[in-house]
Design an enzyme around this catalytic site. Structure first.
Site, short mmCIF file in Angstrom:
data_model
loop_
_atom_site.label_atom_id
_atom_site.label_comp_id
_atom_site.label_asym_id
_atom_site.label_seq_id
_atom_site.Cartn_x
_atom_site.Cartn_y
_atom_site.Cartn_z
N LYS A 22 -3.38 -2.22 -13.11
CA LYS A 22 -1.92 -2.27 -12.97
C LYS A 22 -1.26 -1.97 -14.31
O LYS A 22 -1.93 -1.88 -15.34
CB LYS A 22 -1.46 -3.65 -12.47
CG LYS A 22 -1.76 -4.80 -13.42
CD LYS A 22 -1.22 -6.11 -12.87
CE LYS A 22 -1.46 -7.25 -13.86
NZ LYS A 22 -0.87 -8.53 -13.38
N GLY A 23 0.05 -1.86 -14.28
CA GLY A 23 0.84 -1.73 -15.50
C GLY A 23 0.46 -0.52 -16.34
O GLY A 23 0.18 0.57 -15.83
N VAL A 71 -14.85 -9.05 -19.28
CA VAL A 71 -14.17 -9.33 -20.54
C VAL A 71 -12.67 -9.34 -20.31
O VAL A 71 -12.10 -8.39 -19.79
CB VAL A 71 -14.54 -8.28 -21.60
CG1 VAL A 71 -13.74 -8.50 -22.88
CG2 VAL A 71 -16.02 -8.33 -21.89
N SER A 151 0.77 -3.93 -31.05
CA SER A 151 2.18 -4.23 -30.83
C SER A 151 2.90 -4.21 -32.17
O SER A 151 2.31 -4.53 -33.22
CB SER A 151 2.34 -5.61 -30.19
OG SER A 151 3.70 -6.02 -30.21
N TYR A 212 0.68 -14.46 -30.61
CA TYR A 212 0.60 -13.05 -30.22
C TYR A 212 0.67 -12.16 -31.47
O TYR A 212 -0.09 -11.19 -31.61
CB TYR A 212 1.74 -12.73 -29.27
CG TYR A 212 1.78 -11.30 -28.76
CD1 TYR A 212 0.83 -10.84 -27.86
CD2 TYR A 212 2.77 -10.42 -29.18
CE1 TYR A 212 0.86 -9.54 -27.37
CE2 TYR A 212 2.82 -9.12 -28.71
CZ TYR A 212 1.87 -8.68 -27.80
OH TYR A 212 1.90 -7.40 -27.34
N VAL A 243 7.57 -2.43 -22.78
CA VAL A 243 7.38 -1.86 -21.44
C VAL A 243 7.66 -2.91 -20.36
O VAL A 243 7.35 -4.09 -20.52
CB VAL A 243 5.95 -1.31 -21.30
CG1 VAL A 243 5.73 -0.69 -19.92
CG2 VAL A 243 5.67 -0.28 -22.40
N THR A 245 6.61 -4.75 -17.53
CA THR A 245 5.39 -5.14 -16.84
C THR A 245 5.47 -6.63 -16.52
O THR A 245 6.42 -7.31 -16.91
CB THR A 245 4.15 -4.89 -17.73
OG1 THR A 245 4.27 -5.69 -18.93
CG2 THR A 245 4.02 -3.42 -18.12
#
Length: 289
Positions: A22-23, A71, A151, A212, A243, A245
């Site tokens: 997905k995404g 993983v 990021s 993060y 994005v 998501t």
């Protein structure tokens, strides 16, 4: 997966895409397959992964196979969504700029030690473990590429005054080792305690996305170490952009298709292209700072 790769012509380009159901991951699979690359779409959930492959095949992209990969290295924010928050539709963010959207994300999540620990395991160690597993295949190729999704949060300019030493060591690639990186991350998590004050967490850090940030900075550092160690490979990291998501709770500015373009661009780099570099939305950046 091994049979799917070995049975192909030695000249066939093969890409393994993690979190491909997905995404951004799914869109990376679609764009790579559309560029003539044989794609191994991986996901933890077999049913979702198979469904994703069937979706791509229905679009005429037949050279895609599924492989279940345990993983866990799809991105996670290292935060928990507040109990009463429901992911809104994209129209919720109409008229908001990027800072307002990020503020909304910050106000609707909380940082906890458990979430920070899980985020580190996913965002950094998941990436590291799957890379280590696939390195023998990559090194046997004459055209190996590693693209780590990073990021802008992981850029060292975002480290605060209380994180100067951590920033310095993450940027000292000549001296940094994987063992030392593990020690730095352990120390960071060891000082990350749940706080009773909603605006503060872990040694006075402002609530937000600190785990993060550190995990993505670690991905950047690991990418640079790999590039120095394996000169025959092209090893880079890319910020796909903000994005829309599940990860961003639909608050992003870009579509998954737009976010995937920069990732695919790096996967298709020509021989002799950049390595050990950081890209943002497909564009080479001057540094990791």
């Amino acid at each position: 997966m091994e049979g799917a790769i070995i049975s192909r012509s030695p000249n066939t380009r093969v890409a393994v895409v993690t979190g491909g159901n997905k995404g951004i991951g799914l869109e990376v699979c679609r764009q790579l397959a559309d560029n003539g690359v044989s794609v191994v779409l991986t996901a933890r959930d077999e049913a979702r992964g198979v469904a994703a492959v069937e979706k791509l095949k229905a679009q005429g992209l037949s050279d895609v196979v599924f492989h279940q990969l345990e993983v866990n290295n799809a991105a996670t924010g290292g935060n928990e969504r507040l109990d009463d928050v429901i992911i809104p539709g994209v129209e919720k963010f109409d008229g908001m700029d990027v800072h307002q959207r990020l503020e909304w994300m910050k106000n609707n999540t909380r940082e906890t030690h458990e979430a920070a620990k899980q985020g580190m395991q996913t965002n950094y160690y998941g990436t590291k473990h799957v890379t280590e597993a696939l390195l023998p295949l990559l090194l046997s190729s004459s055209d190996g590429r590693i693209v780590n999704v990073s990021s802008s949060f992981g850029l060292l300019r975002h480290f605060g005054a209380d994180e100067v030493e951590l920033r310095r060591q993450l940027d000292d690639i000549n001296s940094l080792t994987e063992k030392r990186l593990d020690e730095l991350l352990d120390a960071f998590l060891g000082g990350f305690d749940d706080s009773s004050e909603p605006e503060m967490c872990g040694r006075g850090r402002t609530a937000g996305f600190s785990a993060y940030k550190v995990a993505k900075a670690a991905v950047n550092a690991y990418t640079r170490m790999l590039a120095r160690r394996h000169l025959a490979l092209r090893v880079n990291c890319v910020h796909p952009g903000y994005v829309r998501t599940d990860f961003s709770m639909n608050s992003g500015l870009l579509s998954p298709e737009e976010g995937a373009r920069g990732v695919v661009k790096l996967a298709l780099l020509p021989n002799g292209g950049p390595t050990g570099a950081y890209f943002a939305e497909g564009q080479l950046q001057a540094s990791f700072v």
